[in-house]
Design an enzyme around this catalytic site. Sequence first.
Site, short mmCIF file in Angstrom:
data_model
loop_
_atom_site.label_atom_id
_atom_site.label_comp_id
_atom_site.label_asym_id
_atom_site.label_seq_id
_atom_site.Cartn_x
_atom_site.Cartn_y
_atom_site.Cartn_z
N TYR A 193 -10.66 -7.51 9.91
CA TYR A 193 -10.79 -7.49 8.46
C TYR A 193 -10.17 -8.73 7.88
CZ TYR A 193 -5.98 -5.81 8.62
OH TYR A 193 -4.64 -5.68 8.87
N ASN A 215 0.60 -8.01 15.82
CA ASN A 215 1.30 -9.03 15.02
C ASN A 215 2.40 -9.57 15.92
OD1 ASN A 215 -0.15 -8.20 12.78
ND2 ASN A 215 1.61 -7.40 11.66
C1 OGA Z 1 1.09 -4.41 8.85
C2 OGA Z 1 2.48 -3.92 8.94
C3 OGA Z 1 4.53 -3.69 10.16
C4 OGA Z 1 5.21 -4.10 11.43
O1 OGA Z 1 0.72 -5.34 9.60
O2 OGA Z 1 0.31 -3.87 8.03
O3 OGA Z 1 2.86 -3.18 8.07
O4 OGA Z 1 5.83 -3.22 12.06
N1 OGA Z 1 3.27 -4.29 9.98
O5 OGA Z 1 5.19 -5.28 11.79
#
Ligand code: OGA
Length: 230
Positions: free
Chosen positions: A82, A139
């Site tokens: 997205y 992430n």
């Molecule tokens: C996200 C988020 C939190 C994290 O990417 O939407 O909220 O734990 N990440 O890194």
Amino acid sequence: REYGKGGKPKSKYDFMTIDEKQVEVDKIRTGIKQRCLFNDSACKEIEAKIEEVVRKAANGEYKKNTVDTAPLRNKYFFGEGYTYGSHMEARGPGMERLYPKEGEESVDPIPEWIHEMVVQPLLRAQLIPPDFINSAVINDYQPGGCIVSHIDPYHIFDRPIVTVSFFSSSALSFGCKFEFRPIRVSNPVLSVKLPRGGVTLISGFAADEITHCIRPQDTPHRRAVVILRR
Ligand code: OGA
Ligand code: MN
């Protein structure tokens, strides 16, 4: 603008009474579930797989939209991709959209290791229904990396939102106000620890009615999170 101790911005929660704040904290807590499901050896195996993703991305082995690099935070999208505005003319809450499932703009499928090593333990623990997860985002934060206050867009993601933390522990903060240049963050209404190997599920009030963020001071070491959603 008003500032509190240490030049922190003030949020609406700084103007609430202790009792009003407690009501808010109780509502957030009803929407948070946490479990420690991954021990040190499981973490090490998964962390090696995350390193492999990083290497493949650096080698250009993924589709363009699978990888999104930024100075202190890289993102890898699998299953569903997205865009949340940075590549679009229109940006901001509600403007996020899914990429198509096929073609130029699509992302790579969820790697088998994520199903086997991360999703399966969640299924065994009955934390999510079978076949619920169709999106996995990694992430990868460098020290000082953060994610500003946001609500995961409801028009894109069902609840719960599931995260599993790796490499190091951090904290998820609710109800923070951010200011930039210099970056400054208000006190959170509630901050929950995100231990390495820990699973956090957010739904209800915690997911829908209040923002969450990762403050820069809560990522002193490299940390990666696998975010599993539908
Ligand atoms: C996200 C988020 C939190 C994290 O990417 O939407 O909220 O734990 N990440 O890194
Ligand atoms: Mn989020």
